[in-house]
Every structure is written in structure tokens, then in C-alpha cells.
Design a protein around this motif. Structure first.
Motif, PDB file in Angstrom:
ATOM      1  N   SER A   1       0.841  -1.205   0.000  1.00  0.00           N
ATOM      2  CA  SER A   1       0.000   0.000   0.000  1.00  0.00           C
ATOM      3  C   SER A   1       0.870   1.247   0.000  1.00  0.00           C
ATOM      4  CB  SER A   1      -0.910  -0.002   1.228  1.00  0.00           C
ATOM      5  OG  SER A   1      -0.127   0.120   2.405  1.00  0.00           O
TER       6      SER A   1
ATOM      7  N   GLN B   1      -7.581   1.740  -8.471  1.00  0.00           N
ATOM      8  CA  GLN B   1      -7.078   1.536  -7.114  1.00  0.00           C
ATOM      9  C   GLN B   1      -8.203   1.418  -6.104  1.00  0.00           C
ATOM     10  OE1 GLN B   1      -4.401   4.807  -6.507  1.00  0.00           O
ATOM     11  NE2 GLN B   1      -5.942   6.350  -6.873  1.00  0.00           N
TER      12      GLN B   1
ATOM     13  N   GLY C   1      -9.080   2.348  -2.115  1.00  0.00           N
ATOM     14  CA  GLY C   1      -8.636   3.278  -1.099  1.00  0.00           C
ATOM     15  C   GLY C   1      -9.263   2.984   0.257  1.00  0.00           C
TER      16      GLY C   1
ATOM     17  N   VAL D   1      -3.849   3.566  -0.189  1.00  0.00           N
ATOM     18  CA  VAL D   1      -4.347   3.012  -1.449  1.00  0.00           C
ATOM     19  C   VAL D   1      -3.528   1.795  -1.889  1.00  0.00           C
ATOM     20  CG1 VAL D   1      -5.315   5.196  -2.254  1.00  0.00           C
ATOM     21  CG2 VAL D   1      -2.994   4.576  -2.886  1.00  0.00           C
TER      22      VAL D   1
END
Length: 188
Positions: A26, A46, A48, A104
Motif C-alpha cells: 500500500s 485503485q 482506497g 491506497v
């Protein structure tokens, strides 16, 4: 990062090596107010996790009016998951309502966790279910009067009242900003 790990551990058990791997896959991301996390017309790339701030899910209706569909705040996963998984173009935006701090995962890193960590799919599925439920929660019932809708919003999202621009709350409630101002004035 601590917030993300605490969130994940609600859904399953992981050892230190697995946690370290998640952290290594991440990255932290900062969004300024009004920045987009993902946009309509593009493939979401992505996943999040909101550490700090508020993001809204929104779209444009057939009249070209912007409609706020949901709010996503701290300790929540955030992604247009159906389009993320299918590699298809989204019809919605995820936009920061406030300055935001996120953690993310790229699509590749998110998928690698499934290949490496035994039990990750089970944890991931639970997190995604909650994410999709929160995102799909129906907005206020339009047959209710506007004051009732606002009172329910205050009850369901008490922490957002003073953090999110009124224009977004009005859009979520299906009223004009002027109407919302009148409602708020009459409630006080």
C-alpha cells in the motif's frame, strides 16, 4: 496505516509477516478538497481506505444535474468495485469533500495479496461487502418532506453536518441549497 490494519483485523486474523506484506503493498495518498479519487469515463485503478476526511460518490443524471449518492468517511474502504474488478469504465465519481488522507492499493498489489495471503479473499470479501453496502445505501426517501430527510441525515451522519459543503448535502437530499438553508434555519 495503523487505522487500516485495525480495520482489516476486524474481519480475520493475520500474522506479523502478513500485516507487513499488506503495508508494503500500500501507499499513502493525500487528496485536496475537490480532487477526484476516481472519475466517470475512466477505469478505476485503485482501492482506497479513508484515514482522514470525507469522500462523496456522485454522478450526473440524465438532465445533467450532479447527484450526490453517498458519503464515505474515516475507517471505510472506498472503490467502485464492480468496475474495478471488471476493468470497465465507471459512470460515477469519487471526489474529496474535504482534504483527505488515504491508504491506497493498486489493482496489481490488491490482487497479489489474494495470491500470497491465505485467507485474504475471505477478509477482502467482507470489507468489499461493507463498502458496497455503504455506497449503495439508498439516499433519503424522496416521498418524505425535505425537513424529515434532513433530520434523518443528521441522525445517520452527525459527523458530516459541519464538514461537508451544504451544496453536497442538498444534492444528497434532493433539494436546492436555498431550501436546505431554510430547513436548517427553521430547525435551530
Amino acid at each position: 496505516m495503523k487505522e487500516l490494519i485495525e480495520y482489516i483485523l476486524q474481519f480475520g486474523t493475520l500474522n506479523k509477516q502478513q500485516i507487513d506484506l499488506i503495508i508494503s503493498k500500500s501507499k499513502e495518498l493525500t487528496l485536496q478538497k475537490d480532487d477526484y479519487f476516481s472519475e466517470a469515463g475512466k477505469v478505476p485503478k485503485q482501492v482506497g481506505f479513508v484515514v482522514k476526511g470525507v469522500v462523496r460518490g456522485c454522478y450526473y443524471n440524465n438532465k445533467g444535474e450532479e447527484v450526490t449518492r453517498c458519503f464515505i468517511s474515516e475507517n471505510s474502504l472506498m472503490v467502485d468495485y464492480v468496475n474495478f474488478e471488471a476493468d470497465t469504465v465507471s459512470s460515477e465519481y469519487l471526489q474529496a469533500c474535504t482534504d483527505c488522507k488515504l491508504v491506497v492499493f493498486s489493482k496489481q498489489n490488491w490482487e497479489e495479496l489474494s495470491q500470497i495471503i491465505v485467507g485474504w479473499d475471505h477478509i477482502k470479501n467482507k470489507m468489499v461487502q461493507i463498502c458496497m453496502y455503504e455506497k449503495s445505501r439508498k439516499g433519503p426517501v424522496i416521498s418524505q418532506d425535505a425537513t424529515t430527510r434532513y433530520l434523518e441525515f443528521m441522525e445517520n451522519y452527525p459527523s458530516l453536518i459541519n464538514r461537508v459543503p451544504l451544496i453536497h448535502i442538498a444534492s444528497y437530499l434532493g433539494v436546492t441549497q436555498q431550501s436546505l438553508s431554510r430547513i436548517r434555519k427553521n430547525i435551530r
